[in-house]
Design an enzyme around this catalytic site. Structure first.
Site, mmCIF file in Angstrom:
data_model
loop_
_atom_site.group_PDB
_atom_site.id
_atom_site.type_symbol
_atom_site.label_atom_id
_atom_site.label_comp_id
_atom_site.label_asym_id
_atom_site.label_seq_id
_atom_site.Cartn_x
_atom_site.Cartn_y
_atom_site.Cartn_z
ATOM 1 C CE LYS A 120 -117.459 -25.640 -79.101
ATOM 2 N NZ LYS A 120 -117.288 -24.754 -80.265
ATOM 3 C CG ASP A 138 -112.739 -26.329 -77.896
ATOM 4 O OD1 ASP A 138 -112.094 -26.783 -76.944
ATOM 5 O OD2 ASP A 138 -112.465 -25.254 -78.421
#
Length: 219
Positions: A120, A138
């Site tokens: 991420k 997210d």
DNA sequence: AACTCGGGGCA
DNA sequence: TGCCCAGAGTT
């Protein structure tokens, strides 16, 4: 959701927030990287509060490495997981100095090899700092992807691939900001404010609230 | 794939 | 109080 609808969706978000910018405060790629590492399971607001003093005292990898784990910890004790994060950031800075001459690398493999950096965070840095065709997923973007059908998936990787497949390449970078801000303020986890959403016509969410709740002040 | 880490913000 | 937060690392 079709690619055409996805493009319309993102365009609608863009027109709703023409000046949308990141809620995280950073002045360069190094500060972006550290900010996102510290952001894991923490709110942007609490991260900004913590990094203000940290970046003032240590604006680059060298000074932050010299600050050390204990020194970093004293600035970030107001956010969750601060022990592990202080350890990772100290190590991360040493790795930047040793492996990359104090610069933030631009490729996924090098980024993910850094302490505290997973897929991420690597995607954020590549998207925001280097304009790569990546999307970072997210909790906000995961929620929007599933709620709206923009990019459904049980795993973050499925959502990520759906986003990259449907959103036009030249919109990936701004879409990242627009989606996160949309998730933060409109398409919220609890009590989404669908009446403020410019994209309800494409949304599959069954419990849309299309009218605002009655307010106490009758304006 | 599931689990653990962990403190602050907010209703 | 309970839910949620710009996840990563390990099992």
């Amino acid at each position: 959701m079709s690619k055409a609808a996805a493009k319309a969706f993102i365009t609608a978000l863009a027109e709703a927030n023409p000046d949308a910018e990141s809620e995280l405060i950073f002045r360069n790629t190094f500060e972006l990287l550290v900010s996102v590492v510290l952001s894991a399971q923490a709110t942007d607001k609490s991260v900004n509060k913590a990094t203000k003093g940290l970046f003032e005292h240590a604006p680059d990898p060298k000074s932050m490495a010299e600050l050390g784990e204990a020194g970093i910890a004293q600035y970030i004790k107001t956010i969750g997981l601060w022990r592990a994060k202080a350890h990772n950031v100290a190590l991360l800075c040493e790795q930047l100095l040793e492996r990359h001459a104090g610069e933030v690398p631009a490729d996924r493999k090098s980024l993910e090899a850094l302490a505290g950096v997973g897929r991420k965070t690597a995607n954020v840095v590549m998207n925001v700092a280097f304009g790569a065709d990546t999307m970072a997923v997210d909790t906000h973007i995961f929620r929007i992807g599933n709620r709206t059908g923009l990019a459904p998936g049980k795993t973050t990787r499925q959502v990520e691939d759906g986003l990259v497949a449907r959103i036009p390449k030249d919109m990936l970078r701004p879409a990242h900001h627009w989606l996160i801000l949309h998730g933060r303020y409109v398409c919220k986890a609890r009590a989404p404010e669908c009446w403020r959403c410019p994209a309800t016509q494409w949304c599959l969410y069954p419990d849309k609230r299309l009218t605002p709740p009655r307010t106490k002040e009758a304006a």
